[in-house]
Design a protein around this motif. Structure first.
Motif, PDB file in Angstrom:
ATOM      1  N   UNK A 167       0.829  -1.205   0.000  1.00 22.17           N
ATOM      2  CA  UNK A 167       0.000   0.000   0.000  1.00 22.17           C
ATOM      3  C   UNK A 167       0.869   1.262   0.000  1.00 22.17           C
ATOM      4  N   UNK A 168       1.945   1.236   0.774  1.00 24.60           N
ATOM      5  CA  UNK A 168       2.848   2.390   0.790  1.00 24.60           C
ATOM      6  C   UNK A 168       3.505   2.591  -0.572  1.00 24.60           C
ATOM      7  N   UNK A 169       3.901   1.503  -1.234  1.00 30.75           N
ATOM      8  CA  UNK A 169       4.498   1.620  -2.572  1.00 30.75           C
ATOM      9  C   UNK A 169       3.471   2.097  -3.601  1.00 30.75           C
ATOM     10  N   UNK A 170       2.212   1.694  -3.420  1.00 28.10           N
ATOM     11  CA  UNK A 170       1.157   2.189  -4.312  1.00 28.10           C
ATOM     12  C   UNK A 170       0.998   3.699  -4.171  1.00 28.10           C
ATOM     13  N   UNK A 171       1.078   4.200  -2.942  1.00 21.37           N
ATOM     14  CA  UNK A 171       1.000   5.649  -2.725  1.00 21.37           C
ATOM     15  C   UNK A 171       2.177   6.366  -3.369  1.00 21.37           C
ATOM     16  N   UNK A 172       3.360   5.723  -3.362  1.00 25.29           N
ATOM     17  CA  UNK A 172       4.519   6.329  -4.026  1.00 25.29           C
ATOM     18  C   UNK A 172       4.252   6.471  -5.516  1.00 25.29           C
ATOM     19  N   UNK A 173       3.712   5.392  -6.129  1.00 19.27           N
ATOM     20  CA  UNK A 173       3.436   5.436  -7.567  1.00 19.27           C
ATOM     21  C   UNK A 173       2.379   6.482  -7.914  1.00 19.27           C
ATOM     22  N   UNK A 174       1.411   6.692  -7.007  1.00 20.43           N
ATOM     23  CA  UNK A 174       0.320   7.617  -7.310  1.00 20.43           C
ATOM     24  C   UNK A 174       0.683   9.070  -7.031  1.00 20.43           C
ATOM     25  N   UNK A 175       1.408   9.321  -5.927  1.00 20.21           N
ATOM     26  CA  UNK A 175       1.528  10.692  -5.444  1.00 20.21           C
ATOM     27  C   UNK A 175       2.951  11.230  -5.402  1.00 20.21           C
ATOM     28  N   UNK A 176       3.963  10.366  -5.524  1.00 17.10           N
ATOM     29  CA  UNK A 176       5.334  10.858  -5.346  1.00 17.10           C
ATOM     30  C   UNK A 176       5.912  11.467  -6.606  1.00 17.10           C
ATOM     31  N   UNK A 177       5.282  11.272  -7.729  1.00 20.87           N
ATOM     32  CA  UNK A 177       5.804  11.817  -8.975  1.00 20.87           C
ATOM     33  C   UNK A 177       6.211  10.721  -9.935  1.00 20.87           C
ATOM     34  N   UNK A 178       6.245  11.029 -11.241  1.00 26.52           N
ATOM     35  CA  UNK A 178       6.511   9.990 -12.236  1.00 26.52           C
ATOM     36  C   UNK A 178       7.930   9.436 -12.184  1.00 26.52           C
ATOM     37  N   UNK A 179       8.884  10.212 -11.668  1.00 30.52           N
ATOM     38  CA  UNK A 179      10.270   9.761 -11.650  1.00 30.52           C
ATOM     39  C   UNK A 179      10.723   9.326 -10.254  1.00 30.52           C
ATOM     40  N   UNK A 180       9.812   9.249  -9.310  1.00 29.34           N
ATOM     41  CA  UNK A 180      10.187   8.927  -7.934  1.00 29.34           C
ATOM     42  C   UNK A 180      10.587   7.455  -7.816  1.00 29.34           C
ATOM     43  N   UNK A 181      11.579   7.207  -6.989  1.00 27.49           N
ATOM     44  CA  UNK A 181      12.005   5.846  -6.680  1.00 27.49           C
ATOM     45  C   UNK A 181      11.774   5.573  -5.189  1.00 27.49           C
ATOM     46  N   UNK A 182      11.679   4.290  -4.868  1.00 27.63           N
ATOM     47  CA  UNK A 182      11.393   3.915  -3.481  1.00 27.63           C
ATOM     48  C   UNK A 182      12.391   2.855  -3.024  1.00 27.63           C
ATOM     49  N   UNK A 183      12.643   2.860  -1.722  1.00 28.49           N
ATOM     50  CA  UNK A 183      13.546   1.896  -1.109  1.00 28.49           C
ATOM     51  C   UNK A 183      12.842   1.260   0.091  1.00 28.49           C
ATOM     52  N   UNK A 184      12.902  -0.057   0.149  1.00 28.78           N
ATOM     53  CA  UNK A 184      12.319  -0.802   1.260  1.00 28.78           C
ATOM     54  C   UNK A 184      13.465  -1.440   2.027  1.00 28.78           C
ATOM     55  N   UNK A 185      13.514  -1.195   3.331  1.00 28.76           N
ATOM     56  CA  UNK A 185      14.577  -1.717   4.183  1.00 28.76           C
ATOM     57  C   UNK A 185      13.952  -2.567   5.298  1.00 28.76           C
ATOM     58  N   UNK A 186      14.394  -3.800   5.422  1.00 26.79           N
ATOM     59  CA  UNK A 186      13.926  -4.714   6.474  1.00 26.79           C
ATOM     60  C   UNK A 186      15.063  -4.927   7.463  1.00 26.79           C
TER      61      UNK A 186
END
Length: 388
Positions: A298-317
């Motif tokens: 869900x958090x990654x979906x929000x990144x795709x929708x609202x962070x901008x077309x060129x935004x990248x995401x990082x997931x850290x466990x």
């Protein structure tokens, strides 16, 4: 052509316990050997019993019961819990029958052996194999108390017998539990090995076909440009996701209901999403792991929708001693820190329910750090031992 005979299938919801089958056979053999010893004792004391005919009758009943338990304990699908308890009750009844065979002096003064003698110890082995160490020790305690009641007194010898029965039941129960755990671990290891071999086979096949096609589509699309560039981008994302999928170990649920969170997060990798996780398993209850993956998705979906077309995401466990921490960070547009609270106050509960609500139900906490132009970072803390 004659069709093959149907094979017997286990009942739904019930699997045969093959790991303790040798112990069940040993318990039945013990009952047979101790029956032979009991018959020898009855023969040796036949002239001393107050009612020798009744002693032989009890021995005959013990023989018949030995046959019954062999028919029930040797097949794997007949080892019922209720029958094991019934076996204990029957053995206690045979011990109590000695009060009819022996006189009061023989029971309390001369110490003539009870008719079943050591035959009843077999039920301690059965209880231990069926129910584990606590059941084995419990069966031994019950037999010891019945022995006290039949004899009518307590002394060192009877107390020693009770300690031995309890100890034997405890040790045999521990052995049976260890056998079950070892069998479960072996089965999981064999399934993991088979899954790994199948995954490697599929990876080779996919690499020689699908991945090469996707790579070529991505390359040609970038060369052509225009609308083909968008197809190239999508092909690249699918190529990365597919590579992550075939290179990640399957997230199977173990026998204790836990599952490794690492492979479930690794498959979220795309061209715009990078996942970093420990090389060792991060175990959580299976249901908790599924909810965590849903929250991260869900958090990654929000990144795709609202962070901008060129935004990248990082997931850290992170697997810390007292908690598991999952971070989702992006380099997108960000937002005002109070925007989520204002949206919840206005009745828009999307983030509050799908992210904060889910983590809260698991017993954890969810915090967000954001600012305009500085991206957004979610941090989920799940204390070990408190996740529900």
């Amino acid at each position: 052509m004659t069709p093959p005979a149907p094979t017997a299938k286990p009942r739904p919801g019930r699997e045969a316990d093959h790991s303790t089958t040798p112990l069940w056979r040993a318990a039945v053999l013990l009952r047979v050997l101790t029956l032979v010893f009991a018959a020898a004792v009855v023969f040796a004391y036949r002239h001393e019993y107050a009612r020798p005919a009744l002693a032989w009758a009890v021995l005959g009943a013990m023989t018949a019961w030995t046959v019954v338990i062999a028919l029930c304990y040797l097949p794997e699908h007949r080892r019922w819990l209720w029958f094991t308890v019934l076996d204990l009750v029957v053995c206690c009844g045979f011990m109590a029958s000695s009060r009819l065979v022996l006189t009061h002096d023989q029971l309390t003064v001369t110490g003539v052996p009870l008719v079943p003698t050591v035959w009843v110890t077999g039920v301690v082995a059965v209880g231990a194999v069926r129910g584990g160490l606590l059941a084995g020790a419990g069966f031994g305690i019950v037999l010891g108390l019945v022995n006290f009641a039949v004899r009518g007194y307590v002394d060192t010898d009877l107390s020693r017998d009770m300690v031995l029965l309890t100890g034997v039941g405890f040790v045999l129960g521990m052995a049976a539990t260890s056998a079950r755990v070892s069998a479960q671990r072996l089965a999981l290891a064999l399934r993991a090995e088979a899954a790994t071999a199948e995954r490697e086979r599929l990876a080779r096949s996919i690499h020689d076909s699908v991945l090469q096609v996707l790579a070529r589509v991505r390359k040609r699309g970038m060369e052509v440009g225009g609308e083909a560039a968008e197809l190239a981008r999508l092909a690249g994302e699918q190529e990365i996701a597919l590579r992550a999928l075939v290179s990640t170990a399957p997230g199977e649920t173990s026998s204790d209901g836990t599952a490794d969170l690492v492979p479930r997060l690794i498959v979220l990798t795309t061209e715009r999403v990078q996942v970093s996780a420990p090389s060792t398993p991060v175990l959580l209850p299976d249901a908790v792991g599924r909810e965590v993956v849903a929250v991260v998705s869900e958090a990654l979906t929000n990144v795709a929708k609202h962070a901008g077309p060129d935004a990248k995401a990082w997931v850290l466990l992170e697997d810390l001693p007292d908690e598991v921490v999952v971070s989702v960070r992006d380099d997108g547009l960000g937002m005002a820190p109070a925007r989520l609270d204002d949206a919840a106050a206005e009745g828009r509960m999307g983030v509050a329910k799908s992210i904060r609500g889910r983590i809260g139900e698991l017993g954890g906490t969810a915090t967000v750090t954001t600012a305009p132009g500085a991206g957004t970072e979610w941090e989920f803390h799940l204390p070990k031992g408190r996740t529900r």
